[in-house]
Design an enzyme around this catalytic site. Structure first.
Site: not given
Length: 810
Positions: A427, A517, A585, A710, A758
């Site tokens: 509720h 990921r 990935r 990276n 990415c």
């Protein structure tokens, strides 16, 4: 031949056009009974006592004028005045009784309904108001209903109480708030054969996701016994999600499920009990298994899709539905007992994107299930019973054990709601959505941890988990009108890990997911090392072995736990963005991260520099992890083939050498993930300089490439990106890194392969984004917070590029 009844209509004689005669609830039941029962949707038979009967009752008792006088000076926001006048109004209506001719018609209809049964039947007596279950306003739960009514005298008593319930505190307040004249609203009563859910299960289902408004799913909540506990938030139910597009294409599978604790179940109390129902504690075995099988979930999903389709066709537009169902424990069948338009999540303007963002946060004081995606602040008001609601003040945060419809006069004035008990269909959750306020339900201990008057920040903007922080935490609200945002030529894709926010994130302007990921799903939703699940005997810690057993209880084999949970996580992300591509990935933990999983330290070597060690493609065919990789592939295969989410692609990280790429693709083929089959594409992370130098050769093995800026920066500059000491030397803008980015994009184009990025570089550095757009990269993957600003930047870059090209041509 007896004359036709004046005040009775059986369901077979009712349609949606009869709203004024039988109210919204019963009009819907009659409509479904006529139109959907022939299509296999099970609807228990019944009859309506019409609104004409309600008016006749008050006319015969001369009760209209006293009612009008009583409510003429009503102050709806004065809790004491409201309660007093509402009680007197109910007494007037109840005291009017039922005229003899109306009683005779009701009992004759009851006998007719009973005639098809060899044994005495019981019925549900449900209120059905003319201002109820409307397409834009539900009014659900404002009047009373009575279950398991057996015998003629009990039926007549329930009808008198139903008529009187048109004047409950909550109903009067709700009508006042929404501008409905109390005397233009009338009440009908639905008398319906009782489904013995006390011996089975019951719940609610919605034809959309109630938190995000995502419309391509059926959301089902279920618990043992009668459904009132779910509505009241007295327990945590089981939840199931079914994806409608693949279900309709023949791929019928449960997309996602969550096992609720289901601590209690509501059953009938028996003939000599002062109350009609009572709660009993469920057994440990009941709590640890789902109260519905997958097959039953799919039957309910079929019902929901048919109901939504019927009402949408009638309305000429999409009509998401809120449906109550019950499983009869005696005959084992599933029934729909109510259906109404969903009136909260479906009304959100999709063109306006609202993003709430918190500043730095401390540890939350309490956590629970988030309702909505907003943030609110205010002082705590602890309310321990309905008798205390008069002390509540506008703008306070309502903190309580659970709420019922009687609390609605104060709930709309709350800044936020926090409850100890309840799931997302309780509720408190339903009302919070309707009023557009954040709620955190099912915290377990909010009334113990929070104190009266304490300032708090209630956040539902951090995924499925709602958090309540002590104090006022700074936050911002970003609003974007998506109708004015054009799409760039470059594909703008998301980087996403958390399935819990996937439906919400799907409303961002995007071209799919560049990087899903897998390791986040393993960490958050599985928590155990896959090899530990396959070989628990090698886990030397008795405590960790017990934890593994607890995690996988209810599964035939721990392997099934891993595959199902991972498939559900991947499937949820795939469904959220379907049919756009979602690039998954495969796991890219380092050995120290794998070792941190439950049981993981018994399967991972200790490495001085895990960044350059046993990670990525090297693991997948190695004997130390090959069986774990097989589980990953099984989960992806299940999501693609059983769930039907063929928009999922696979991506291999950290593939150092050509031989590794060939071996991994061959192993995936052996495991049922064959490149090209059902449109499967296998990508590779382009993050090792060797990938760029040999891009032509790698292009023969893989279908596309996603540049991981990276790791590419780390390996180009020889800088450990985890080291704070040499962080000053880590810079994606270095000329050597930028040259490799250029060579990678050009190599992909030369070989007809998809090129994407990415890594963090395009989000952080506008000049990197500019170079990539100029080079013609196919897609840019971004975190959700960077998507819109970077999209605006890319649009401007493309506009400049077009203008320069025109100038050159001139």
């Amino acid at each position: 031949m007896s004359p036709a009844p004046r005040f009775i209509r059986f369901f077979a004689e009712i349609s949606a056009a009869d709203l004024r005669l039988v109210g919204g609830k019963t009009a819907s039941l009659g409509e479904m009974y006529q139109a959907l029962r022939p299509q296999g949707v099970a609807i228990p038979d019944g009859f309506a006592i019409t609104t004409d009967a309600y008016r006749y009752v008050l006319e015969q008792a001369n009760a209209w004028q006293p009612l009008r006088s009583l409510l003429a000076e009503l102050r709806a926001d004065d809790a004491e005045d409201l309660a007093r006048r509402a009680r007197q109004a109910r007494d007037l209506v109840y005291g009017a009784g039922l005229p003899a001719d109306l009683q005779a018609e009701i009992l004759a209809a009851f006998q007719r309904l009973s005639s098809n049964s060899d044994t005495p039947i019981s019925v549900a007596v449900r209120s059905s108001a003319t201002a109820e279950d409307l397409p834009t306003m539900s009014f659900a739960g404002q009047q009373d209903s009575f279950l398991n009514i057996a015998g003629e005298s009990a039926l007549l008593e329930a009808c008198r109480r139903c008529f009187a319930s048109l004047f409950t505190d909550r109903a009067i307040h709700y009508r006042s708030d929404n501008g409905f004249d109390h005397f233009k609203v009338a009440l009908s009563i639905a008398v319906q054969k009782m489904v013995r859910a006390d011996e089975g299960a019951s719940g609610v289902m919605f034809t959309l996701d109630t938190e995000s408004g995502f419309r391509d799913v059926v959301l089902i909540s279920a618990s043992y016994g009668l459904g009132e506990n779910i509505v009241q938030g007295a327990l945590e139910p089981d939840e199931f999600v079914v994806f409608k597009p693949t279900f309709l294409s023949g791929r019928r599978a449960v997309l996602r499920r969550s096992l609720g604790s289901k601590q209690i179940k509501m059953v009938y109390a028996g003939p000599n009990s002062p109350e009609p129902t009572r709660n009993v504690t469920t057994s440990a075995e009941e709590r640890e298994r789902y109260c519905l099988s997958d097959e039953e979930v799919l039957v309910l999903a079929k019902y929901a899709i048919k109901i939504e389709g019927h009402y949408s066709a009638r309305a000429g537009r999409a009509m998401p539905m809120d449906i109550e169902w019950a499983k009869d424990g005696l005959d084992g069948r599933l029934y729909v007992v109510q259906a109404r338009p969903e009136t909260s999540a479906s009304r959100r303007p999709e063109a306006l994107l609202e993003e709430y963002r918190l500043g730095p946060t401390p540890q939350p004081a309490v956590t629970g299930r988030a309702v909505g995606s907003r943030i609110a602040q205010g002082p705590v008001r602890l309310i321990r019973s309905a008798a205390e609601i008069g002390s509540f003040r506008t703008g306070e945060v309502l903190v309580t054990d659970s709420t019922t419809p009687d609390w609605e006069p104060i709930m709309h004035r709350a800044a936020a709601i926090v409850t100890n008990r309840g799931g997302r269909t309780c509720h408190a959750a339903i009302v919070a959505r309707e009023f557009g306020i954040p709620a955190v339900v099912g915290t377990g201990n909010a009334t113990e941890k929070l104190t009266d008057g304490q300032p708090v920040t209630v956040s539902c903007a951090e995924g499925e988990t709602g958090r309540v922080y002590a104090g006022k935490i700074p936050f911002e609200v970003r609003r974007t009108d998506l109708t004015t945002l054009p799409r760039p030529r470059t594909k703008m894709m998301l980087i996403l890990a958390n399935p819990d926010v996937a439906f919400q994130m799907s409303f961002l302007p995007n071209d799919g997911v560049a990087l899903a990921r897998m390791e986040f799903i393993i960490t958050e939703h599985i928590k155990a090392h896959p090899m530990a699940l396959l070989h628990p005997e090698r886990v030397e810690s008795a405590e960790e072995r017990r934890a593994l057993e607890q995690l996988t209880r209810g599964y035939a084999h721990p392997r099934d736990f891993f595959v199902q949970r991972l498939a559900e996580g991947l499937g949820t992300i795939g469904a959220a963005f379907h049919p756009k591509p979602v690039i998954v990935r495969m796991s890219d933990f380092k050995t120290n991260e794998y070792a941190g999983l439950l049981g993981g330290r018994w399967f991972e070597p200790k490495e001085e520099n895990p960044m350059l060690g046993f990670r990525g493609a090297a693991r997948y065919t190695h004997p130390a992890y090959a069986d774990g990789f097989a589980l990953e592939c099984a989960a992806l295969k299940h999501a693609r083939e059983v769930m039907g989410l063929t928009n999922l692609k696979a991506m291999i990280p950290f593939c150092r050498r050509l031989e590794e790429g060939v071996a991994v693709v061959a192993r995936m083929r052996e495991l049922g993930l064959e490149r090209g089959k059902d449109g499967l594409e296998i990508y590779m992370m382009c993050e090792v300089p060797n990938n760029v130098l040999l891009i032509d050769e790698f292009s023969k093995i893989f279908d596309g490439f996603s540049i991981g800026s990276n790791d590419l920066t780390q390996l180009t500059l020889g800088v450990d990106r985890d080291s704070a000491t040499v962080a000053f030397d880590f810079d994606e803008r270095d000329p050597g890194v930028r040259k490799l980015l250029k060579l990678a994009v050009e190599g992909c184009r030369r070989n007809g392969r998809h090129s994407g990025i990415c890594g963090q570089a395009p989000s952080d550095y506008p000049e990197i984004a500019a170079e990539l757009v100029h080079l013609g990269i196919d897609s840019i993957g971004l975190s959700p917070d960077a998507l819109i600003p970077t999209t605006l930047r890319v649009l401007e870059l493309e506009r400049q590029s077009t203008a320069e090209a025109r100038q050159s041509a001139a």
